[in-house]
Design a protein around this motif. Structure first.
Motif, PDB file in Angstrom:
ATOM      1  N   LEU A   1       4.366  -4.983  -9.964  1.00  0.00           N
ATOM      2  CA  LEU A   1       3.584  -3.813  -9.608  1.00  0.00           C
ATOM      3  C   LEU A   1       4.161  -2.480  -9.858  1.00  0.00           C
ATOM      4  CD1 LEU A   1       0.700  -2.889  -8.288  1.00  0.00           C
ATOM      5  CD2 LEU A   1       1.851  -3.173  -6.268  1.00  0.00           C
ATOM      6  N   LEU A   2       5.403  -2.500  -9.648  1.00  0.00           N
ATOM      7  CA  LEU A   2       5.982  -0.993  -9.796  1.00  0.00           C
ATOM      8  C   LEU A   2       6.089  -0.647 -11.010  1.00  0.00           C
ATOM      9  CD1 LEU A   2       7.845   1.122  -8.372  1.00  0.00           C
ATOM     10  CD2 LEU A   2       9.794  -0.210  -8.772  1.00  0.00           C
TER      11      LEU A   2
ATOM     12  N   LEU B   1       0.869  -1.092   0.034  1.00  0.00           N
ATOM     13  CA  LEU B   1       0.079   0.124  -0.020  1.00  0.00           C
ATOM     14  C   LEU B   1       0.779   1.262  -0.021  1.00  0.00           C
ATOM     15  CD1 LEU B   1      -3.063  -0.852   2.510  1.00  0.00           C
ATOM     16  CD2 LEU B   1      -2.707  -1.045   0.056  1.00  0.00           C
ATOM     17  N   HIS B   2       1.946   1.081   0.585  1.00  0.00           N
ATOM     18  CA  HIS B   2       3.018   2.403   0.549  1.00  0.00           C
ATOM     19  C   HIS B   2       3.276   2.677  -0.862  1.00  0.00           C
ATOM     20  CE1 HIS B   2       3.251   2.970   5.031  1.00  0.00           C
ATOM     21  NE2 HIS B   2       3.281   1.792   5.009  1.00  0.00           N
ATOM     22  N   ILE B   3       3.420   1.621  -1.602  1.00  0.00           N
ATOM     23  CA  ILE B   3       4.180   1.875  -3.072  1.00  0.00           C
ATOM     24  C   ILE B   3       2.963   2.678  -3.916  1.00  0.00           C
ATOM     25  CG2 ILE B   3       4.472   1.067  -5.188  1.00  0.00           C
ATOM     26  CD1 ILE B   3       5.723  -1.490  -3.691  1.00  0.00           C
ATOM     27  N   LEU B   4       1.551   2.233  -3.457  1.00  0.00           N
ATOM     28  CA  LEU B   4       0.535   3.240  -4.300  1.00  0.00           C
ATOM     29  C   LEU B   4       0.637   4.502  -3.831  1.00  0.00           C
ATOM     30  CD1 LEU B   4      -2.361   0.415  -3.826  1.00  0.00           C
ATOM     31  CD2 LEU B   4      -0.897   1.222  -6.066  1.00  0.00           C
ATOM     32  N   LYS B   5       0.821   4.806  -2.593  1.00  0.00           N
ATOM     33  CA  LYS B   5       0.977   6.259  -1.857  1.00  0.00           C
ATOM     34  C   LYS B   5       2.025   7.108  -2.423  1.00  0.00           C
ATOM     35  CE  LYS B   5      -0.745   4.930   2.539  1.00  0.00           C
ATOM     36  NZ  LYS B   5      -0.499   4.488   4.046  1.00  0.00           N
ATOM     37  N   ARG B   6       3.091   6.425  -3.054  1.00  0.00           N
ATOM     38  CA  ARG B   6       4.126   6.962  -3.539  1.00  0.00           C
ATOM     39  C   ARG B   6       3.717   7.672  -4.916  1.00  0.00           C
ATOM     40  NH1 ARG B   6       9.581   7.682  -1.478  1.00  0.00           N
ATOM     41  NH2 ARG B   6      10.893   8.625  -3.048  1.00  0.00           N
ATOM     42  N   PHE B   7       2.912   7.092  -5.790  1.00  0.00           N
ATOM     43  CA  PHE B   7       2.374   7.214  -7.015  1.00  0.00           C
ATOM     44  C   PHE B   7       1.227   8.290  -6.797  1.00  0.00           C
ATOM     45  CE2 PHE B   7       5.077   3.706  -7.857  1.00  0.00           C
ATOM     46  CZ  PHE B   7       5.291   4.347  -9.248  1.00  0.00           C
TER      47      PHE B   7
END
Length: 346
Positions: free
Chosen positions: A288-289, A137-143
């Motif tokens: 995902l990235l 979920l933290h990766i999504l927030k980065r975008f």
């Protein structure tokens, strides 16, 4: 109306990702020769369950499967999202198999997505729900995905093979993703972990925490591992235990690894091994990235990854195949010697 043109594919590889990219790019597909040479022909139970899930979150989605399950005709519909959906996953794969797809689909729906998934929360094959909640979920927030409305709640545990677990996923909508310049890895500043046990003695959790701290406390002092012991109806139908570890770096990177044990089956990804590979995400999240980078509209995203995993390589191939149909121009994928990845739409 004109005749629908289908993109033709073969084989069972990257089935989940092919469906996702087909839906996002509005590209109808036909997949032939699905496991024609295997002992068990055609689509497996979890793949059929995934198709039902795509139908649940979309309108006007058309799915046609032949009698043997070796041929799929899929015409994507409009991603609607919706609230209060309930889906019973197949017992052959855990919820991690479905959640990564739902996280991307939910972002581009007409309405926010709220869905309850039931059955297996943890198994040796897929990412655990703890890792998804505390790293993915933290990766999504980065975008640029807002924190409000983005959550994964673990209501009850359900370990393979019988399941019995339940999670609630909520995903907000976004107009577009924000391109990132994410090449600084930083230094690991803290380790966070979560152990769980279901229909097992909590002593197993104490042993896991003690063993993990014995390794990480030699490297840094900020190590905290929480426990989540379940009993009764919240413990599911099968006994099992596991641990999820997330290393947070000074540059905002989250490197995860988890271990799950159910009915004697164990699979482990080493946290220190993942850190040594380098990159801003661990190897399980490379796919995902790359997809998130490709979905950033008319902007350049530059990210650093470690050694490319087979899943990451397959994702790059799928992106090139589907996005060439979607875009009049090419999607340029540049792998630099430093394992940086730049994605640019020109």
């Amino acid at each position: 109306m004109g005749k629908t043109t289908y993109k033709r594919l073969k084989g069972s590889q990257s089935f989940r990702q092919r469906l996702l990219l087909s839906t996002i790019s509005s590209t109808p597909i036909i997949i032939d020769e699905i496991r024609v040479d295997d002992m068990i022909h055609g689509l497996l139970r979890h793949e059929m369950s995934l198709l039902r899930l795509f139908e649940a979150v979309s309108d006007d989605c058309v799915v046609e499967v032949n009698e043997t399950g070796t041929r799929l005709k899929y015409k994507p519909g409009i991603i609607m999202g919706r609230k209060n959906l309930v889906h019973s996953c197949a017992l052959t794969r855990s919820m991690g198999y479905y959640l990564e797809t739902l996280l991307v689909l939910g972002l581009f729906g007409k309405k926010p997505l709220s869905i309850t998934l039931k059955r297996v929360t943890d198994d040796p094959k897929d990412q655990s729900v703890d890792t998804i909640r505390n790293a993915t979920l933290h990766i999504l927030k980065r975008f640029g995905v807002p924190s409000k409305g983005l959550d994964l709640k673990i209501e009850s545990r359900g370990v393979a093979p019988e399941g019995g677990g339940e999670v609630l996923l909520t995903v907000p909508n976004v107009q577009s993703l924000t391109a990132v310049q994410w090449v600084e890895e930083g230094m690991v500043k803290r380790i966070r972990g979560w152990t769980f046990s279901a229909r097992f003695s909590s002593d197993f959790e104490h042993s896991m925490r003690f063993a993990a701290r014995g390794v990480f406390n030699n490297l840094l002092t900020d190590v905290h591992i929480l426990n989540d012991h379940k009993s009764g109806p919240h413990a599911g139908k099968s006994p099992g235990y596991g641990i999820s570890l997330v290393a947070e770096a000074t540059a905002g990177c989250y490197i995860s690894a988890d271990t799950s044990v159910s009915c004697g089956r164990t699979e482990e990804t080493g946290e220190i091994d993942e850190i040594e590979k380098g990159g801003v995400v661990d190897s399980t999240l490379q796919g995902l990235l790359f997809i998130l980078c490709a979905l950033c509209q008319q902007d350049v995203s530059k990210v650093r990854v470690g050694t490319l995993s087979p899943y990451g390589v397959e994702t790059l191939r799928n992106l090139k195949e589907f996005w060439e149909l979607l875009l009049a121009s090419d999607l340029i994928l540049i792998l630099q010697l430093s394992y940086s990845l730049a994605l640019e739409v020109v």
